[in-house]
Design an enzyme around this catalytic site. Structure first.
Site, short mmCIF file in Angstrom:
data_model
loop_
_atom_site.label_atom_id
_atom_site.label_comp_id
_atom_site.label_asym_id
_atom_site.label_seq_id
_atom_site.Cartn_x
_atom_site.Cartn_y
_atom_site.Cartn_z
N GLU A 1 -8.70 5.64 3.10
CA GLU A 1 -7.27 5.01 3.03
C GLU A 1 -7.07 5.08 1.64
O GLU A 1 -7.65 6.43 1.24
CB GLU A 1 -6.98 3.49 1.90
CG GLU A 1 -7.01 2.54 3.29
CD GLU A 1 -6.91 1.23 2.88
OE1 GLU A 1 -6.04 1.11 1.33
OE2 GLU A 1 -7.54 0.39 3.52
N HIS B 1 3.44 -0.30 -2.91
CA HIS B 1 3.10 0.17 -1.34
C HIS B 1 3.64 0.83 -1.06
O HIS B 1 4.66 0.86 -1.09
CB HIS B 1 2.80 -0.95 -0.72
CG HIS B 1 1.63 -0.59 0.09
ND1 HIS B 1 1.68 -0.40 1.47
CD2 HIS B 1 -0.12 -1.46 0.16
CE1 HIS B 1 0.60 -0.23 1.99
NE2 HIS B 1 -0.29 -0.65 1.35
N HIS C 1 3.36 -4.08 -4.70
CA HIS C 1 2.44 -4.66 -4.54
C HIS C 1 1.05 -5.15 -5.21
O HIS C 1 0.52 -6.42 -4.72
CB HIS C 1 1.64 -3.60 -3.85
CG HIS C 1 0.62 -3.54 -2.72
ND1 HIS C 1 0.52 -4.50 -1.07
CD2 HIS C 1 -0.71 -3.10 -2.43
CE1 HIS C 1 -0.53 -4.72 -1.11
NE2 HIS C 1 -1.41 -3.97 -2.18
N ARG D 1 -4.02 1.66 -9.05
CA ARG D 1 -5.29 1.38 -8.73
C ARG D 1 -5.46 1.97 -7.01
O ARG D 1 -4.43 2.49 -6.61
CB ARG D 1 -5.29 -0.59 -7.75
CG ARG D 1 -5.99 -1.07 -6.98
CD ARG D 1 -5.82 -2.27 -7.08
NE ARG D 1 -4.71 -2.24 -5.94
CZ ARG D 1 -4.84 -2.56 -4.27
NH1 ARG D 1 -5.80 -2.44 -4.08
NH2 ARG D 1 -4.28 -2.62 -3.95
C1 SIN Z 1 -3.19 -1.97 2.76
O1 SIN Z 1 -4.00 -2.36 3.45
O2 SIN Z 1 -2.45 -0.85 2.57
C2 SIN Z 1 -3.78 -2.33 1.11
C3 SIN Z 1 -5.36 -2.48 1.10
C4 SIN Z 1 -4.62 -2.35 -0.91
O3 SIN Z 1 -4.27 -2.91 -1.23
O4 SIN Z 1 -6.14 -1.93 -1.19
#
Ligand code: SIN
Length: 539
Positions: free
Chosen positions: A118, A241, A352, A387
């Protein structure tokens, strides 16, 4: 009702604590909705962890995960928190697996986990269960908790306020005695006594009009801790997000509330503008996989620059892998009438995650004796100003164990440090229904729109002050409702949202720089002199 441990909240932090604490004493878990209705259960992406050698990517190690977390955090992470939580990740995964969580396995080497990527992560280290990781973890925890002796699980019980040795609502003299709890079905407020209260109530996404969070994320624990006099930190850092589905056909907030996991970008999807151009690389060489604050701001800038209502996530680089790896996202989008395998997904940023929270040490201890905070409600220093993706489920589970260890050393059940003074019971006992419920909904709407318009991704002092002025009236109205004996879930949520919004605005006004998820046009630079936590406490 009396118990050795009172846990407020039923996400990963609360239930994981409860399951372990039940070996040592009686545990009551209360949640205002159903057990599965938590941010944890909604998490898609996964949980980050550097696994033991042989199971992890050979290029990865804890030092890299630490560096990635520090880098995303914009210079405000506490190094000790980052190191401890990252280094305890492998153990926490073992614990979740022992409770029944099934993470996806690698197709070719099924003895290994399939590891995802990610934004902000330099290596593949995200354990996941397709794109419903949170649901998988929450299900295993709820099932384990239900089978565990010593745990009483109470759904539809809403914590109204903490009871401390200070006068309720005034400056505390620092010891928690329990909580007043509204039983929603009967409208009665009960006294729950415990000298070990664990706040695990999650975040406050509902303070904004557009959020990825469930309706329950109304900042309840944070607001209660504030009223009880606990120190609160870094509330200006609300993480947006980057990729929530933008659905122009839907009217109202649902239009922008479905999350499209960052893991989709981790597998190769790319953000493009309405002309099909990749634009995030104009802002950061990591492009669509830069940390979230950077990507969210890049989208916000692009939307403002082009006048388009959204940008797009192109999943075509994934081919068939998209629907295989992300079946929940694919099918949900289909229900909204969007086939992502045929057309890029329209997306916008949405609130988020709350990076700040109730200040705790690395044992989950707050500034009030006996009161612990774990998970999103807490501020341990792990996240700093922004974060790193998938560090939150990790923090919740690691901190649950650390908090319990600390309690067992300091004052285990049966060895109460001090005798409890008599607790006065809730004054009215009964909650009267509000005569004008519609006003509460209007106030809720006004609050969320104000926060969305004036306190979101890009701020100015003027916008913050404007929002602050609007909150004065709302606060007054909430006070009238509340002290007019209007103790209903709606008014309690509004009360907590107004408090949380005020804390976000006050913290943002204090930070005269831009850093991480706090960006202001008045102070666009990051300043060394401002490299410190924002601390607020009620006097
Ligand atoms: C996501 O799946 O993009 C959210 C994961 C997160 O907020 O750590």
């Amino acid at each position: 009702m009396t118990s050795d441990f009172l846990v407020i909240g039923s996400g990963v932090a609360g239930l994981s604590f409860a399951i372990k604490a039940a070996q040592h004493g009686t545990v009551t878990v209360i949640t205002k909705g159903e057990l599965m209705n938590s941010n944890t259960a909604w998490a898609q992406g996964g949980i980050s962890a550097v696994l033991p050698e042989g199971l992890r990517d050979p290029n990865d190690d804890c030092a890299k995960h630490i560096d990635d977390t520090l880098d995303a955090g914009g210079g405000l992470c506490h190094h000790d928190a980052v190191q401890i939580i990252v280094e305890e990740a492998a153990e926490t995964i073992e614990e979740l697996v022992a409770w029944g969580t099934e993470f996806d396995r690698d197709h070719e080497e099924p003895e290994r986990y399939s590891l995802g990527k990610e934004g902000g992560h330099s290596e593949r280290r995200i354990l996941h269960a397709k794109d419903t990781t949170g649901r998988e973890i929450a299900t295993s925890l709820v099932e384990t908790a239900r089978k565990t002796k010593n745990i009483t699980l109470l759904e539809n019980h809403y914590a109204v306020d903490l009871i401390t040795t200070g006068k309720l609502g005034s400056v505390t003299d620092d010891r928690v005695l329990g909580a007043y709890v509204l039983e929603i079905a009967t409208g009665k407020v009960h006294t729950f006594e415990s000298s070990r209260v664990i706040l695990a109530t999650g975040g406050c996404g509902k303070v904004y009009l557009y959020t990825t969070n469930p309706d329950s994320a109304t900042g309840d624990g944070l607001a209660m801790a504030w009223r009880a006099g606990a120190t609160i930190s870094n509330m200006e850092f609300v993480q947006f997000h980057p990729t929530c589905f933008y659905n122009p056909a839907a009217n109202g907030p649902e239009a922008r509330s479905f999350l499209v996991s960052e893991a989709v970008r981790g597998e190769g999807a790319v953000l493009i503008n309405h002309k099909g151009r990749e634009f995030v690389t104009d802002h950061d060489p990591r492009g669509s996989l830069a940390p979230r604050d950077i990507v969210a701001r890049a989208i916000d800038t692009e939307i403002k620059r082009t006048g388009a209502p959204c940008v797009f996530l192109d999943v075509s680089p994934l081919g068939n892998h998209f629907s295989e790896r992300f079946p929940f996202i694919h099918e949900t989008l289909l229900t909204y009438g969007h086939d992502a395998t045929k057309k890029p997904i329209p997306v916008v940023p949405a609130a988020h995650y709350q990076c700040g929270g109730v200040v705790t040490d690395l044992q989950g201890k707050t500034t009030i004796r006996g009161l612990y905070a774990i998970g999103e409600v807490a501020c341990t220093g792990l996240h700093g100003a922004n974060r790193l993706a998938s560090n939150s489920l990790l923090e919740g589970n690691v901190m649950a164990r650390r908090a319990l260890d600390a309690i067992m050393k300091a004052f285990p059940p049966g060895k109460e440090a001090l005798s409890a003074p008599e607790i006065r019971s809730w004054e009215s006992g009964d909650a009267a229904p509000p005569d004008e419920l519609v006003n509460i909904y209007h106030n809720w709407d006004e609050l969320r729109r104000t926060m969305q318009d004036y306190v979101s991704i890009v701020r100015t002092d003027n916008r913050l002050l404007r929002a602050s002025r609007r909150l004065i009236n709302l606060r007054k109205e909430v006070r009238e409702f509340y002290w007019g004996n209007c103790v209903t879930p709606e008014i309690l949520e509004l009360r907590n949202l107004v408090t949380t919004a005020s804390l976000i605005i006050d913290s943002a006004l204090q930070r005269k720089e831009s850093r991480g998820s706090h960006h202001t046009l008045d102070y666009p630079e990051t300043k060394e002199a401002c490299k410190k936590d924002t601390l607020l406490r009620r006097f």
